[in-house]
Design an enzyme around this catalytic site. Structure first.
Site, PDB file in Angstrom:
ATOM      1  N   LYS A 169     -11.605  46.427  49.144  1.00 38.44           N
ATOM      2  CA  LYS A 169     -10.316  47.114  48.988  1.00 38.44           C
ATOM      3  C   LYS A 169     -10.246  47.743  47.600  1.00 38.44           C
ATOM      4  O   LYS A 169     -10.266  47.041  46.595  1.00 38.44           O
ATOM      5  CB  LYS A 169      -9.159  46.120  49.133  1.00 38.44           C
ATOM      6  CG  LYS A 169      -7.820  46.820  49.167  1.00 38.44           C
ATOM      7  CD  LYS A 169      -6.676  45.978  48.654  1.00 38.44           C
ATOM      8  CE  LYS A 169      -6.425  46.118  47.188  1.00 38.44           C
ATOM      9  NZ  LYS A 169      -6.042  47.438  46.695  1.00 38.44           N
ATOM     10  N   GLU A 380      -3.045  42.979  26.091  1.00 30.78           N
ATOM     11  CA  GLU A 380      -3.978  44.069  26.360  1.00 30.78           C
ATOM     12  C   GLU A 380      -3.154  45.368  26.375  1.00 30.78           C
ATOM     13  O   GLU A 380      -2.123  45.444  27.029  1.00 30.78           O
ATOM     14  CB  GLU A 380      -4.621  43.836  27.738  1.00 30.78           C
ATOM     15  CG  GLU A 380      -5.761  44.773  28.037  1.00 30.78           C
ATOM     16  CD  GLU A 380      -6.406  44.496  29.398  1.00 30.78           C
ATOM     17  OE1 GLU A 380      -5.712  44.030  30.316  1.00 30.78           O
ATOM     18  OE2 GLU A 380      -7.612  44.767  29.534  1.00 30.78           O
TER      19      GLU A 380
HETATM   20  P1  NAP Z   1      -4.518  44.839  39.023  1.00 31.96           P
HETATM   21  O1  NAP Z   1      -3.108  45.242  39.047  1.00 31.96           O
HETATM   22  O2  NAP Z   1      -4.841  43.396  38.907  1.00 31.96           O
HETATM   23  O3  NAP Z   1      -5.186  45.467  40.327  1.00 31.96           O
HETATM   24  C1  NAP Z   1      -6.554  45.321  40.600  1.00 31.96           C
HETATM   25  C2  NAP Z   1      -6.764  45.327  42.098  1.00 31.96           C
HETATM   26  O4  NAP Z   1      -6.104  44.184  42.631  1.00 31.96           O
HETATM   27  C3  NAP Z   1      -6.167  46.540  42.812  1.00 31.96           C
HETATM   28  O5  NAP Z   1      -6.998  46.888  43.879  1.00 31.96           O
HETATM   29  C4  NAP Z   1      -4.841  45.989  43.307  1.00 31.96           C
HETATM   30  O6  NAP Z   1      -4.345  46.652  44.446  1.00 31.96           O
HETATM   31  C5  NAP Z   1      -5.254  44.589  43.669  1.00 31.96           C
HETATM   32  N1  NAP Z   1      -4.144  43.659  43.793  1.00 31.96           N
HETATM   33  C6  NAP Z   1      -2.980  43.646  43.109  1.00 31.96           C
HETATM   34  N2  NAP Z   1      -2.188  42.618  43.558  1.00 31.96           N
HETATM   35  C7  NAP Z   1      -2.890  41.997  44.536  1.00 31.96           C
HETATM   36  C8  NAP Z   1      -2.633  40.901  45.396  1.00 31.96           C
HETATM   37  N3  NAP Z   1      -1.483  40.222  45.340  1.00 31.96           N
HETATM   38  N4  NAP Z   1      -3.571  40.541  46.304  1.00 31.96           N
HETATM   39  C9  NAP Z   1      -4.725  41.229  46.389  1.00 31.96           C
HETATM   40  N5  NAP Z   1      -5.040  42.282  45.603  1.00 31.96           N
HETATM   41  C10 NAP Z   1      -4.132  42.653  44.673  1.00 31.96           C
HETATM   42  O7  NAP Z   1      -5.312  45.536  37.830  1.00 31.96           O
HETATM   43  P2  NAP Z   1      -5.360  47.083  37.506  1.00 31.96           P
HETATM   44  O8  NAP Z   1      -4.122  47.435  36.765  1.00 31.96           O
HETATM   45  O9  NAP Z   1      -5.740  47.883  38.679  1.00 31.96           O
HETATM   46  O10 NAP Z   1      -6.619  47.138  36.533  1.00 31.96           O
HETATM   47  C11 NAP Z   1      -6.521  46.961  35.180  1.00 31.96           C
HETATM   48  C12 NAP Z   1      -7.009  45.590  34.777  1.00 31.96           C
HETATM   49  O11 NAP Z   1      -8.351  45.434  35.212  1.00 31.96           O
HETATM   50  C13 NAP Z   1      -7.053  45.410  33.276  1.00 31.96           C
HETATM   51  O12 NAP Z   1      -6.544  44.154  32.920  1.00 31.96           O
HETATM   52  C14 NAP Z   1      -8.533  45.511  32.955  1.00 31.96           C
HETATM   53  O13 NAP Z   1      -8.905  44.876  31.764  1.00 31.96           O
HETATM   54  C15 NAP Z   1      -9.154  44.920  34.172  1.00 31.96           C
HETATM   55  N6  NAP Z   1     -10.545  45.364  34.336  1.00 31.96           N
HETATM   56  C16 NAP Z   1     -11.538  44.461  34.087  1.00 31.96           C
HETATM   57  C17 NAP Z   1     -12.859  44.849  34.183  1.00 31.96           C
HETATM   58  C18 NAP Z   1     -13.956  43.868  33.883  1.00 31.96           C
HETATM   59  O14 NAP Z   1     -15.092  44.159  34.224  1.00 31.96           O
HETATM   60  N7  NAP Z   1     -13.677  42.721  33.280  1.00 31.96           N
HETATM   61  C19 NAP Z   1     -13.178  46.147  34.566  1.00 31.96           C
HETATM   62  C20 NAP Z   1     -12.156  47.043  34.830  1.00 31.96           C
HETATM   63  C21 NAP Z   1     -10.825  46.626  34.715  1.00 31.96           C
HETATM   64  P3  NAP Z   1      -3.217  47.819  44.280  1.00 31.96           P
HETATM   65  O15 NAP Z   1      -3.904  48.938  43.608  1.00 31.96           O
HETATM   66  O16 NAP Z   1      -2.839  48.150  45.673  1.00 31.96           O
HETATM   67  O17 NAP Z   1      -2.113  47.220  43.474  1.00 31.96           O
END
Ligand code: NAP
Length: 476
Positions: A169, A380
């Site tokens: 997803k 962050e």
């Molecule tokens: P996010 O809000 O946690 O979303 C990430 C993914 O999780 C999206 O596909 C989102 O879907 C999904 N998601 C959200 N709520 C969910 C739930 N209740 N159940 C299942 N899936 C759920 O994070 P983001 O804002 O997209 O990404 C930014 C974050 O990612 C930052 O904190 C960044 O540091 C981190 N990141 C880490 C790495 C690494 O390698 N460590 C790499 C890239 C990014 P929706 O889009 O539909 O909400």
């Protein structure tokens, strides 16, 4: 075309959702809004395909992955353009990401044929031990919007190389890159059910299915620490294997022996990459007091030359933030820092001039005299803000750098080998760049400690995440 501000008036086709361009606010596509029944179908297809795929030879799996690499290279320009449109990064950066994404297909095509086992000397004369590795099973994967292709291939390539099948997803903001990547897998001939994409505007049911369905044996997640923690807890109840690539709060330390001009150039490149929306983006820039003025002035000068705009336009070097909440978070952190005594060196406001007013643009910003009481020091940022903190000695800066619950990336600038080694050993982070702002590659293990996650992606370690270890004890 419909602007994002008029979202409620979009006439949505049933079971679809709209993808917007964050640089213009324009709607650019409708994609399927999959629900519970589609998730079930995808898991069932993956489960059904698992037997044959896990039994295919490593040579066959490697061949298909190599083909995926070649096709992705052929389609690089198309993929890059789609990425710029839905995510906002400049076209050149999108091309770089597509290359990085494709590298995982090639690397894991090669590694697929090197899933070696071992024999171990046994304690009894009539006993033999062998160790082999087998695919873990069906994988559920969830990815974020900031790197819309590479965060996908960093999971899909090793999973398929290992012999797992996968349901993925992507983020709601960036499903178009995901669709293009999965088209490539289809076009090169991966068998039905081996790789399945679920696009949805409602992540909840996917999260529930991936953490509770007994057919899913592994959950791999990249995203925020908050969501990762919630999914990890749920997956723990059914004892699924879990990998988590989560948030970061990277320190960037510049010692007095380093060239402040070179270090400031590095800081400007890594901090403003992807408009600061990277998990390895520096969030605390510690500069030795003796060179902080020169460093700050060079950094501000470089930052002032960044050209914000639509990434498809020639000459644009920095794109928008992804959406309104991202913009609000950045604004809040800057206001908080300035109110608590930080000095605004450059930037510090939303960009609203003609051509930028429909997108989520924030001026590339440098703050100096940042201290531990400010929100930006702990949270962050995920935006184009460079916070500078002067320091006086190595012991105190190491303590400050480690004073975070995150542990993903850290950067050090020094020309002293002993300082470099002490910092490499002392920093509690999974990735340390020593005079290096890009310590990442498909061949290298990427991942964090503490609140930044569990497991590694890339390299040999990234393949091991999709394998079970099996011991055979033979009495002969
Ligand atoms: P996010 O809000 O946690 O979303 C990430 C993914 O999780 C999206 O596909 C989102 O879907 C999904 N998601 C959200 N709520 C969910 C739930 N209740 N159940 C299942 N899936 C759920 O994070 P983001 O804002 O997209 O990404 C930014 C974050 O990612 C930052 O904190 C960044 O540091 C981190 N990141 C880490 C790495 C690494 O390698 N460590 C790499 C890239 C990014 P929706 O889009 O539909 O909400």
């Amino acid at each position: 075309m419909t602007s994002r501000g008029e979202r409620t008036e979009v006439s949505v086709i049933e079971s679809s959702f709209t993808v917007f361009n964050p640089a213009t606010g324009q709607a650019i596509a409708e994609v399927p809004d999959h629900g519970q029944a589609d998730i079930e179908r995808a898991i069932a297809a993956s489960d059904e395909a698992y037997g044959a795929w896990s039994g295919a030879t490593a040579y066959r799996r490697a061949g298909l992955l190599r083909d995926a690499y070649a096709l992705m290279m052929e389609r690089k320009e198309v993929l890059a353009k789609v990425m710029t449109e839905e995510q906002g990064k400049p076209l050149k950066a999108a091309r770089n990401e597509v290359q990085y994404a494709a590298d995982f297909f090639l690397w894991y095509a090669e590694e697929a044929r090197r899933v070696y086992g071992a024999t171990i000397p046994a304690p009894r004369a009539d006993q033999r031990f062998i160790v082999s590795h087998q695919p873990i099973g069906v994988v559920g994967a969830i990815t974020p919007w900031n790197y819309p292709s590479s965060m996908i291939t960093r999971k899909v390539a090793p999973a398929l190389a290992a012999g797992c099948t996968i349901v993925l997803k992507p983020a709601e903001q960036t499903p178009l890159s995901a669709i293009e990547v999965f088209k490539i897998l289809d076009d090169v001939g991966f068998p039905d059910g081996v790789a399945n994409l679920v696009t949805t505007s409602d992540p909840g049911p996917v999260g529930r299915a991936f953490t509770t369905d007994p057919r899913i044996r592994k959950l791999t997640f990249t995203g925020s620490t908050e969501v990762g923690r919630m999914l990890g807890e749920a997956a723990g109840r059914s004892l699924k294997r879990v990998s988590m690539e989560l948030g970061g709060h990277a320190p960037f330390v510049v010692f007095p022996d380093a060239d402040p001009v070179h270090a400031a150039k590095g800081a400007s490149l890594v901090k403003f990459l992807n408009t600061g929306q990277a998990c390895i983006s520096p969030n605390r820039i510690y500069v030795h007091r003796s060179i902080v003025d020169e460093f700050t002035s060079v950094l501000a000068d470089r930052v002032g030359k960044l050209v914000a705009g639509n990434g498809l336009e020639e000459g644009v070097s920095i794109g928008p933030l992804v959406d309104a909440p991202a913009l609000e978070k950045v604004e809040r952190q800057v206001v908080d820092a300035v109110n608590k005594g930080a000095e605004l060196v450059t930037g510090g406001s939303r960009l609203t001039e003609e051509g930028l007013n429909d997108g989520y643009f924030y001026a590339p910003t440098v703050l100096s005299e940042v201290d531990t009481g400010m929100a930006i020091y702990r949270e962050e940022t995920f935006g184009p803000i460079a916070p500078i903190i002067p320091f006086d000695d190595e012991a105190s800066v190491l303590e400050l750098a480690n004073d975070t619950s995150y542990g993903l990336a850290a950067y050090v600038y020094t020309n002293d080998l002993s300082t470099a080694m002490r910092m490499f050993e002392g920093l509690r982070f999974g990735i340390i760049g020593i005079n290096d702002i890009n310590p990442t590659a498909a061949a290298a293990p990427f991942g964090g400690m503490g609140d930044s996650g569990l497991g590694r992606e890339g390299g040999r370690e990234g393949l091991a995440e999709y394998l079970e270890t099996k011991l055979g004890g033979f009495s002969i």
